[in-house]
Design an enzyme around this catalytic site. Structure first.
Site, PDB file in Angstrom:
ATOM      1  N   LEU A 208       0.959  -1.284   0.089  1.00 39.77           N
ATOM      2  CA  LEU A 208       0.088  -0.081   0.055  1.00 39.77           C
ATOM      3  C   LEU A 208       0.648   1.287  -0.113  1.00 39.77           C
ATOM      4  O   LEU A 208       1.778   1.395   0.567  1.00 39.77           O
ATOM      5  CB  LEU A 208      -0.799   0.010   1.337  1.00 39.77           C
ATOM      6  CG  LEU A 208      -2.146  -1.054   1.488  1.00 39.77           C
ATOM      7  CD1 LEU A 208      -2.493  -0.831   2.713  1.00 39.77           C
ATOM      8  CD2 LEU A 208      -3.008  -0.685   0.326  1.00 39.77           C
ATOM      9  N   HIS A 209       0.564   2.068  -0.746  1.00 45.97           N
ATOM     10  CA  HIS A 209       1.341   3.365  -0.839  1.00 45.97           C
ATOM     11  C   HIS A 209       0.629   4.596  -1.415  1.00 45.97           C
ATOM     12  O   HIS A 209       0.904   5.765  -1.122  1.00 45.97           O
ATOM     13  CB  HIS A 209       2.676   3.252  -1.503  1.00 45.97           C
ATOM     14  CG  HIS A 209       2.573   3.216  -3.155  1.00 45.97           C
ATOM     15  ND1 HIS A 209       2.245   2.102  -3.889  1.00 45.97           N
ATOM     16  CD2 HIS A 209       2.804   4.217  -4.085  1.00 45.97           C
ATOM     17  CE1 HIS A 209       2.099   2.511  -5.148  1.00 45.97           C
ATOM     18  NE2 HIS A 209       2.604   3.816  -5.125  1.00 45.97           N
ATOM     19  N   ARG A 210      -0.595   4.573  -2.062  1.00 48.42           N
ATOM     20  CA  ARG A 210      -1.301   5.404  -2.619  1.00 48.42           C
ATOM     21  C   ARG A 210      -1.738   6.370  -1.594  1.00 48.42           C
ATOM     22  O   ARG A 210      -2.474   5.739  -0.626  1.00 48.42           O
ATOM     23  CB  ARG A 210      -2.424   5.041  -3.512  1.00 48.42           C
ATOM     24  CG  ARG A 210      -2.000   3.970  -4.511  1.00 48.42           C
ATOM     25  CD  ARG A 210      -1.825   4.753  -5.717  1.00 48.42           C
ATOM     26  NE  ARG A 210      -1.347   3.808  -6.934  1.00 48.42           N
ATOM     27  CZ  ARG A 210      -0.447   4.367  -7.677  1.00 48.42           C
ATOM     28  NH1 ARG A 210      -0.039   5.419  -7.471  1.00 48.42           N
ATOM     29  NH2 ARG A 210      -0.069   3.486  -8.552  1.00 48.42           N
TER      30      ARG A 210
END
Ligand code: UD1
Length: 360
Positions: A208-210
């Site tokens: 996850l990085h958005r």
């Protein structure tokens, strides 16, 4: 031709590795190519940059601009100032940019303002969601590029719809998959494999990085708890620095979620290849899972890579109900099989230079 190759973030390195590889091959057989590798510094931690680059055969950059961190505007401005200086000192016939990150857009604009030609690799992808910085980067970069290399036929058609002349557009396939195919025989288990005694198809991988998924701490924690409560498998979670910054260090992760530091390319893809499934908000990972035929849930309501859903193994989860339903299907092992995707076969960089030679 004298090329300047731009890299800035982890996915850029994977794409550019295939291009550098092919350039080196052409130079070795006597072709007249000169290149300079310029790293903007957008990603800078060793695991996200230097170590990662070396593992996939990228040489040390000829220039490191040191433009990491900051807001979108600060980062864009810093890259443009530093890259303009770079191009004035080291003139170039063509700047090659890849993907859709801030470095891609900032360097394309800087080059064009100096009347230098720009080639964009992975052009024409559209999510039609202008709230994402990447969509703006894609539209801006494509609109000023002289050569637009696409990874899908749909992307080529999209560019033509936007009024870009067909002669500038060339479908070459997916350079990211060139790198995947090259290194697949060298994939090896990460340390966590042994530590947790992981078994093939016995765990999930989460990335996850958005901003939409990770910038609000409360919703990030809720998302992690939902994944933990619906699944039955251990979840390996290599954490991106952006996500780490947003997660309170006192927060106790659900027991089945195992947080690890960012992994190397070969060990991350080993983990993915043998996983029961992957949950991610990365576009690049949904391409790799499609090629490796690993079930993938993308935690986004849309994608600029619809082929991964139509032909590959990807499904979109834009809300809680969709995620829960998809997690159940993934845990049951009842996922769609996925098919081959045209041009995602390991030969894209070669095709790219066949075309570039005619252009030059
Ligand atoms: C960027 C790209 C995104 C891509 C992703 C891949 C943009 C707008 N976003 O997102 O499209 O999918 O890279 O990973 O270009 N940081 C570190 N160490 C690092 C790298 C970043 O601490 O090595 C920190 C930065 O200082 C910043 C945050 O992480 O605070 C986000 O980094 P940034 O490059 O702005 O965007 P990403 O979220 O990595």
């Amino acid at each position: 031709m004298n090329l300047t190759l731009v890299i800035g973030t982890r996915p850029n390195f994977v794409k550019m590795a295939a291009i550098v590889d092919e350039l080196n091959r052409l130079i070795a057989v006597g072709e007249q190519w000169v290149y300079r590798l310029v790293h903007t510094g957008q990603h800078y931690d060793a695991a996200m940059s230097g170590d990662f680059m070396r593992e996939i055969g990228l040489p040390d950059p000829d220039a490191f601009l040191g433009c990491g961190g900051g807001t979108q505007a600060e980062q864009t401005a810093a890259i443009m100032v530093a890259f303009e200086r770079e191009l004035l000192e080291y003139p170039s016939d063509m700047v090659v940019v890849v993907g859709d990150v801030t470095s891609t857009m900032a360097c394309a604009i800087t080059a064009k303002k100096l009347h230098i030609k720009v080639a964009h690799v992975e052009a024409g992808l559209r999510s039609f969601d202008r709230s994402m910085p990447e969509e703006l980067n894609r539209i801006l970069t494509d609109s000023i590029s002289d050569l637009l290399f696409t990874s899908t036929r749909r992307a080529s058609q999209q560019l033509m719809k936007e009024g870009i002349p067909a002669r500038k557009i060339h479908f070459v396939g997916n350079v990211m998959i060139d790198t995947l195919k090259k290194f697949e025989p060298e994939f090896h288990p990460p340390q966590v494999w042994k530590e947790l005694n992981l078994q093939p198809k016995g765990y999930l991988v989460l990335t996850l990085h958005r901003p939409r998924n990770v910038d609000q701490e409360q919703s990030l924690m809720e998302q992690l708890e939902r994944i933990a409560s619906e699944g039955t498998s251990p979840v390996i979670f290599p954490i991106h620095p952006r996500t780490k910054k947003n997660l309170d260090s006192n927060y106790l992760l659900p027991e089945c979620i195992h947080l690890v530091e960012p992994l190397s390319y070969k060990s991350f893809n080993y983990l993915v290849k043998h996983a029961k499934g992957v949950i991610t908000d990365s576009g690049g990972i949904s391409e790799e899972t499609s090629v490796m035929k690993v079930p993938c849930i993308t935690l986004r309501p849309n994608t600029e890579r619809p082929e991964t859903v139509e032909w590959g193994t990807n499904e979109l989860a834009g809300n809680e109900a969709q995620l829960v339903a998809l997690l159940h299907t993934m845990e049951k092992g009842a996922w769609k099989a996925g098919q081959e995707i045209e041009g995602w076969d390991g030969r894209s960089a070669q095709e790219l230079f066949n075309y570039m030679k005619r252009f030059g």
